[in-house]
Design a protein around this motif. Sequence first.
Motif, PDB file in Angstrom:
ATOM      1  N   TYR A   1       4.351  -1.655  -5.026  1.00 41.01           N
ATOM      2  CA  TYR A   1       3.215  -0.906  -4.801  1.00 41.01           C
ATOM      3  C   TYR A   1       2.370  -1.615  -4.125  1.00 41.01           C
ATOM      4  O   TYR A   1       1.273  -1.115  -3.362  1.00 41.01           O
ATOM      5  CB  TYR A   1       2.588  -0.310  -6.184  1.00 41.01           C
ATOM      6  CG  TYR A   1       3.241   0.761  -6.881  1.00 41.01           C
ATOM      7  CD1 TYR A   1       3.704   1.827  -6.162  1.00 41.01           C
ATOM      8  CD2 TYR A   1       3.620   0.815  -8.301  1.00 41.01           C
ATOM      9  CE1 TYR A   1       4.714   2.804  -6.798  1.00 41.01           C
ATOM     10  CE2 TYR A   1       4.207   1.792  -8.832  1.00 41.01           C
ATOM     11  CZ  TYR A   1       4.732   2.899  -7.922  1.00 41.01           C
ATOM     12  OH  TYR A   1       5.585   3.788  -8.583  1.00 41.01           O
ATOM     13  N   ASN A   2       2.111  -2.919  -4.238  1.00 43.36           N
ATOM     14  CA  ASN A   2       1.174  -3.900  -3.424  1.00 43.36           C
ATOM     15  C   ASN A   2       1.717  -3.890  -1.893  1.00 43.36           C
ATOM     16  O   ASN A   2       0.863  -4.340  -1.068  1.00 43.36           O
ATOM     17  CB  ASN A   2       1.164  -5.088  -4.014  1.00 43.36           C
ATOM     18  CG  ASN A   2       0.308  -5.173  -5.283  1.00 43.36           C
ATOM     19  OD1 ASN A   2      -0.761  -4.195  -5.678  1.00 43.36           O
ATOM     20  ND2 ASN A   2       0.816  -6.047  -6.406  1.00 43.36           N
ATOM     21  N   GLN A   3       2.811  -3.488  -1.710  1.00 44.83           N
ATOM     22  CA  GLN A   3       3.288  -3.427  -0.332  1.00 44.83           C
ATOM     23  C   GLN A   3       2.431  -2.274   0.504  1.00 44.83           C
ATOM     24  O   GLN A   3       2.548  -2.440   1.877  1.00 44.83           O
ATOM     25  CB  GLN A   3       4.773  -3.341  -0.100  1.00 44.83           C
ATOM     26  CG  GLN A   3       5.586  -4.325  -0.680  1.00 44.83           C
ATOM     27  CD  GLN A   3       5.360  -5.733  -0.445  1.00 44.83           C
ATOM     28  OE1 GLN A   3       5.203  -5.843   0.816  1.00 44.83           O
ATOM     29  NE2 GLN A   3       5.087  -6.576  -1.001  1.00 44.83           N
ATOM     30  N   PHE A   4       1.961  -1.270  -0.230  1.00 41.55           N
ATOM     31  CA  PHE A   4       1.412  -0.273   0.537  1.00 41.55           C
ATOM     32  C   PHE A   4      -0.235  -0.473   0.822  1.00 41.55           C
ATOM     33  O   PHE A   4      -0.800  -0.672   0.020  1.00 41.55           O
ATOM     34  CB  PHE A   4       1.705   1.163   0.077  1.00 41.55           C
ATOM     35  CG  PHE A   4       3.264   1.370   0.336  1.00 41.55           C
ATOM     36  CD1 PHE A   4       3.925   1.705   1.336  1.00 41.55           C
ATOM     37  CD2 PHE A   4       4.105   1.265  -0.752  1.00 41.55           C
ATOM     38  CE1 PHE A   4       5.045   1.961   1.650  1.00 41.55           C
ATOM     39  CE2 PHE A   4       5.471   1.470  -0.685  1.00 41.55           C
ATOM     40  CZ  PHE A   4       5.810   1.786   0.543  1.00 41.55           C
TER      41      PHE A   4
END
Length: 63
Positions: free
Chosen positions: A60-63
């Motif tokens: 989720y932190n990649q987006f």
Amino acid sequence: MSKVSNYIGNTVEEMKDKVSWPSYGELQSSSVLVLIGSLVFALVVGAMDFVFDSTLSWFYNQF
């Protein structure tokens, strides 16, 4: 009512005479085995939770 009292009497008789109860030593070793199994299961589930949480947080932190 006689059926109920007959059932209770038969149940008490079976619990006294026909059930083989474990000895104290057998009971202790079985309890230790259940405790160890429960701890292993809890550690595996905790590790899986940690891995899934870390993976999803990273995703989720990649987006």
